[in-house]
Design a protein around this motif. Structure first.
Motif, PDB file in Angstrom:
ATOM      1  N   TYR A 139      40.258  41.193  46.790  1.00  0.00           N
ATOM      2  CA  TYR A 139      40.844  39.921  47.262  1.00  0.00           C
ATOM      3  C   TYR A 139      40.174  39.518  48.588  1.00  0.00           C
ATOM      4  N   LEU A 140      39.019  40.370  48.972  1.00  0.00           N
ATOM      5  CA  LEU A 140      38.322  40.125  50.379  1.00  0.00           C
ATOM      6  C   LEU A 140      36.768  39.733  49.867  1.00  0.00           C
ATOM      7  N   PHE A 141      36.277  38.796  50.726  1.00  0.00           N
ATOM      8  CA  PHE A 141      35.130  38.340  50.541  1.00  0.00           C
ATOM      9  C   PHE A 141      34.529  37.980  51.890  1.00  0.00           C
ATOM     10  N   MET A 173      39.995  29.416  33.943  1.00  0.00           N
ATOM     11  CA  MET A 173      38.933  30.251  34.348  1.00  0.00           C
ATOM     12  C   MET A 173      39.139  31.447  35.159  1.00  0.00           C
ATOM     13  N   ASN A 174      40.326  31.308  35.983  1.00  0.00           N
ATOM     14  CA  ASN A 174      40.681  32.440  36.945  1.00  0.00           C
ATOM     15  C   ASN A 174      41.314  33.546  36.163  1.00  0.00           C
ATOM     16  N   MET A 175      41.947  33.315  34.639  1.00  0.00           N
ATOM     17  CA  MET A 175      42.476  34.282  33.776  1.00  0.00           C
ATOM     18  C   MET A 175      41.264  35.307  33.596  1.00  0.00           C
ATOM     19  N   GLY A 176      40.002  34.806  33.575  1.00  0.00           N
ATOM     20  CA  GLY A 176      38.953  35.827  33.342  1.00  0.00           C
ATOM     21  C   GLY A 176      38.323  36.468  34.542  1.00  0.00           C
ATOM     22  N   LEU A 177      38.833  36.086  35.686  1.00  0.00           N
ATOM     23  CA  LEU A 177      38.498  36.752  36.866  1.00  0.00           C
ATOM     24  C   LEU A 177      39.488  37.780  37.579  1.00  0.00           C
ATOM     25  N   VAL A 178      40.578  37.361  37.245  1.00  0.00           N
ATOM     26  CA  VAL A 178      41.564  38.514  37.827  1.00  0.00           C
ATOM     27  C   VAL A 178      41.473  39.794  37.131  1.00  0.00           C
ATOM     28  N   ARG A 179      41.644  40.880  37.767  1.00  0.00           N
ATOM     29  CA  ARG A 179      41.449  42.130  37.301  1.00  0.00           C
ATOM     30  C   ARG A 179      42.422  43.161  37.962  1.00  0.00           C
ATOM     31  N   LYS A 180      43.173  43.906  37.186  1.00  0.00           N
ATOM     32  CA  LYS A 180      43.983  44.723  37.755  1.00  0.00           C
ATOM     33  C   LYS A 180      43.406  46.037  38.489  1.00  0.00           C
ATOM     34  N   GLU A 225      37.478  37.203  54.184  1.00  0.00           N
ATOM     35  CA  GLU A 225      38.562  36.207  53.849  1.00  0.00           C
ATOM     36  C   GLU A 225      39.355  36.668  52.714  1.00  0.00           C
ATOM     37  N   ILE A 226      40.599  36.313  52.808  1.00  0.00           N
ATOM     38  CA  ILE A 226      41.329  36.896  51.661  1.00  0.00           C
ATOM     39  C   ILE A 226      41.450  35.958  50.665  1.00  0.00           C
ATOM     40  N   HIS A 227      41.177  36.045  49.359  1.00  0.00           N
ATOM     41  CA  HIS A 227      41.425  34.979  48.339  1.00  0.00           C
ATOM     42  C   HIS A 227      42.777  35.141  47.325  1.00  0.00           C
ATOM     43  N   ASP A 228      43.790  34.376  47.948  1.00  0.00           N
ATOM     44  CA  ASP A 228      44.922  34.397  47.365  1.00  0.00           C
ATOM     45  C   ASP A 228      44.904  34.136  45.794  1.00  0.00           C
ATOM     46  N   SER A 229      43.675  33.266  45.421  1.00  0.00           N
ATOM     47  CA  SER A 229      43.732  33.116  43.893  1.00  0.00           C
ATOM     48  C   SER A 229      43.681  34.577  43.160  1.00  0.00           C
ATOM     49  N   GLN A 230      43.199  35.601  43.715  1.00  0.00           N
ATOM     50  CA  GLN A 230      43.079  36.785  42.883  1.00  0.00           C
ATOM     51  C   GLN A 230      44.369  37.721  42.947  1.00  0.00           C
ATOM     52  N   LEU A 232      25.813  33.417  47.385  1.00  0.00           N
ATOM     53  CA  LEU A 232      27.340  33.863  46.639  1.00  0.00           C
ATOM     54  C   LEU A 232      27.016  34.495  45.216  1.00  0.00           C
ATOM     55  N   SER A 233      27.656  35.573  44.937  1.00  0.00           N
ATOM     56  CA  SER A 233      27.406  36.202  43.569  1.00  0.00           C
ATOM     57  C   SER A 233      28.156  35.263  42.542  1.00  0.00           C
ATOM     58  N   GLN A 234      27.839  35.596  41.139  1.00  0.00           N
ATOM     59  CA  GLN A 234      28.551  34.793  40.444  1.00  0.00           C
ATOM     60  C   GLN A 234      30.040  34.734  40.341  1.00  0.00           C
ATOM     61  N   HIS A 235      30.527  36.078  40.781  1.00  0.00           N
ATOM     62  CA  HIS A 235      32.125  36.231  40.646  1.00  0.00           C
ATOM     63  C   HIS A 235      32.490  35.262  41.921  1.00  0.00           C
ATOM     64  N   HIS A 236      32.176  35.435  43.108  1.00  0.00           N
ATOM     65  CA  HIS A 236      32.576  34.777  44.198  1.00  0.00           C
ATOM     66  C   HIS A 236      32.303  33.157  44.218  1.00  0.00           C
ATOM     67  N   PHE A 237      31.034  32.851  43.566  1.00  0.00           N
ATOM     68  CA  PHE A 237      30.838  31.353  42.986  1.00  0.00           C
ATOM     69  C   PHE A 237      32.096  30.840  42.298  1.00  0.00           C
ATOM     70  N   MET A 238      32.568  31.656  41.392  1.00  0.00           N
ATOM     71  CA  MET A 238      33.599  31.089  40.414  1.00  0.00           C
ATOM     72  C   MET A 238      34.798  31.159  41.156  1.00  0.00           C
ATOM     73  N   ILE A 239      35.162  32.273  42.029  1.00  0.00           N
ATOM     74  CA  ILE A 239      36.408  32.093  42.751  1.00  0.00           C
ATOM     75  C   ILE A 239      36.600  30.915  43.732  1.00  0.00           C
ATOM     76  N   SER A 240      35.359  30.689  44.393  1.00  0.00           N
ATOM     77  CA  SER A 240      35.382  29.189  45.070  1.00  0.00           C
ATOM     78  C   SER A 240      35.533  28.118  44.314  1.00  0.00           C
ATOM     79  N   VAL A 241      35.091  27.868  43.251  1.00  0.00           N
ATOM     80  CA  VAL A 241      35.066  26.937  42.297  1.00  0.00           C
ATOM     81  C   VAL A 241      36.734  26.918  41.599  1.00  0.00           C
ATOM     82  N   VAL A 242      37.356  27.918  41.381  1.00  0.00           N
ATOM     83  CA  VAL A 242      38.691  27.966  40.975  1.00  0.00           C
ATOM     84  C   VAL A 242      39.740  27.449  42.033  1.00  0.00           C
TER      85      VAL A 242
END
Length: 515
Positions: A177-179, A163-170, A182-187, A484-494
């Motif tokens: 990385y922030l929401f 799932m996270n492969m579809g979330l991470v963008r360069k 809070e810093i999201h290391d997963s990104q 949460l937006s869909q993007h940050h919802f998915m970050i939390s799930v990941v």
């Protein structure tokens, strides 16, 4: 003509000379993709009309003509009352975390079944490839043999990483990385290697399995042959999608494409030029028109060459979803619509609206053959069923059927003012986009993993649709403020799926090491 004002009526053809423009509702406008009912040729990619069938259906059935022109105000048929309660049901508490919503669909029993079948298939593969493994001592499969099979914890992490492969963008901006501070290391791209080595991830992708090959029917004509390898997934998600949600009154049925460029035995790939993925397999989807929630689906397995087969598919989706006789309004495109289907639905206390091919039987000849100018309509009624032929600009006219609305025009907003559209066109534009909404939400973040197995492509697509459904339930059920937006919802799930899993060789998996 009701609210049509000073619209001129001549030979049952009306004109208001409007400027018909797309209302931009998720591509659901009648001609937003540049095609109309007459322009579409479905025969090339999912078993639509062949030339012989088209010629056959051009000969309108010799039945008693019950179609009558609209005279005066059209009152139509009294609408069926909507008796269902839409929204989440049997769900988690309002203060639940995002992962709790996802766990509704990814139950321990479901994950354990995938783990068992994946480990079984890996053992079968190793047993049948002994000579290959002796000849290729550098094969990654040797690592699988040394490390052992997978587990629920590793499978959850695998799904989270995929799932996270579809979330991470360069990107360069800090919001990636922030929401809320809070810093999201997963990104951070380095997060992936903390949870999986490339070899282990690819091995899981290689061996991911959902059924015991030894139990596969040997006869290709067996009804369970084509769907055997993914039937467990289909059965599970069909049950769970309806267990926790009931759709709003407006629903729609349309096709969705699961992208796959490889051959998809035991049946060929389909081609649809107007989808995000041109090649792959179809899902016939029944969705909530309001938010795109996927209620029921069928994976393509047989062509639907005859209108009767398409009608049977529509009725089967509705019956299996227990949505008949509740006052729902169904929206369809011209691949499914027919007078026979709409009348059958009306008997089941379900109204419908849709475009219809001019080759369908039992349409009023006046609407099929009418020569219309820009902005003109031809309207006929047969009991509860309304037929409207509408001419947009200089393109081929579009024919509509509806048991949910009356004849006449409705004022709609557009850039620079207002315009008039036929009421059935307005209703169609409003309710046809449910599957497109769902597709947009799924493919916005779905990673395109490289795999030659069509079963894995279907599985990952269904996983993504389950997560989207989880988010829709979250939006309607949660007390979070702000939501949460869909993007940050998915970050939390990941981070919940993969955050606590580390491979045995990783330093963070050693006792006493911080995670």
């Amino acid at each position: 003509m009701g609210d049509s004002g000073d619209v001129e009526i001549t030979d049952h053809v009306t004109s208001d000379e409007p400027m018909f423009e797309s209302d931009g509702r998720h591509g659901s406008d009648v001609e937003s993709d540049g095609t109309s009912a007459d322009d579409c040729d479905y025969g090339d990619y999912y078993g639509g009309y062949t030339n012989e069938e088209e010629e056959e259906d051009e000969e309108l059935a010799e039945v008693e003509n019950l179609w009558q022109p609209i005279v005066g105000e059209d009152t139509g048929h009294a609408p069926w009352p909507f008796t269902a309660v839409p929204g989440p049901k049997n769900t988690v508490p309002a203060n639940a975390r995002p992962i709790d919503y996802v766990n509704l669909f990814f139950t321990p029993e479901f994950l354990q079944k995938i783990v068992d079948e994946t480990n079984r298939y890996a053992c079968q593969w190793v047993a049948s490839h002994q000579q290959y493994l002796r000849d290729h001592p550098q094969s990654d499969v040797h690592q699988w043999i040394q490390q052992g099979g997978t587990s629920i914890a590793e499978l959850r992490a695998f799904i989270g990483v995929a799932m996270n492969m579809g979330l991470v963008r360069k990107v360069n901006h800090v919001d990636a990385y922030l929401f809320d501070g809070e810093i999201h290391d997963s990104q951070d791209p380095s997060w992936f290697s903390e949870h999986f080595s490339q070899d282990r991830f690819n091995l899981l992708l290689k061996f991911l399995h959902f059924a015991d090959n030894n139990k596969m029917p040997s006869d290709p004509q067996d009804p369970g042959y084509k769907m055997f390898k993914i039937q467990m997934l289909i059965t599970h998600f069909q049950e769970k999608f309806l267990q926790y949600y009931h759709p709003h009154q407006d629903i729609c049925i349309d096709e969705s494409m699961i992208g796959c460029t490889e051959e998809m035995r035991p049946y060929p790939r389909q081609f649809m030029s107007n989808k995000q993925h041109s090649f792959g397999t179809n899902l016939w989807c029944l969705s909530d028109s309001t938010n795109g929630y996927l209620c029921r689906f069928e994976v393509f397995k047989d062509t639907l060459k005859k209108p009767a087969a398409r009608q049977a598919l529509v009725m089967r989706l509705l019956q299996d979803s227990a949505l008949l006789n509740l006052g729902h309004h169904l929206c369809l495109d011209d691949y499914f619509s027919s007078p026979a289907l709409f009348k059958e639905l009306h008997k089941e206390r379900t109204t419908a609206t849709g475009t219809v091919s001019k080759h369908r039987r039992d349409l009023p000849p006046q609407c099929v053959t009418a020569k219309l100018k820009k902005g003109e309509v031809c309207e006929q009624r047969d009991g509860p069923l309304l037929c409207v032929a509408y001419q947009k600009s200089g393109r081929n006219k579009t024919v509509f059927l509806s048991t949910a609305t009356t004849a006449g025009f409705e004022e709609v907003q557009r850039k620079g003012g207002t315009t008039l559209k036929p009421k059935c066109v307005v209703l169609y534009d409003k309710t046809m986009g449910g599957v497109d909404i769902s597709d947009d939400q799924v493919y916005m973040y779905l990673a395109k993993l490289k795999t030659l197995k069509w079963t894995t492509k279907v599985a990952l697509s269904l996983f993504g649709r389950a997560v989207v459904n989880s988010y829709i339930i979250y939006e309607m059920n949660t007390t979070d403020s702000p939501k949460l937006s869909q993007h940050h919802f998915m970050i939390s799930v990941v981070e919940s799926l993969a955050g606590d899993y580390y491979p045995p060789s990783h330093p963070s998996s050693e006792p006493g090491r911080p995670r």
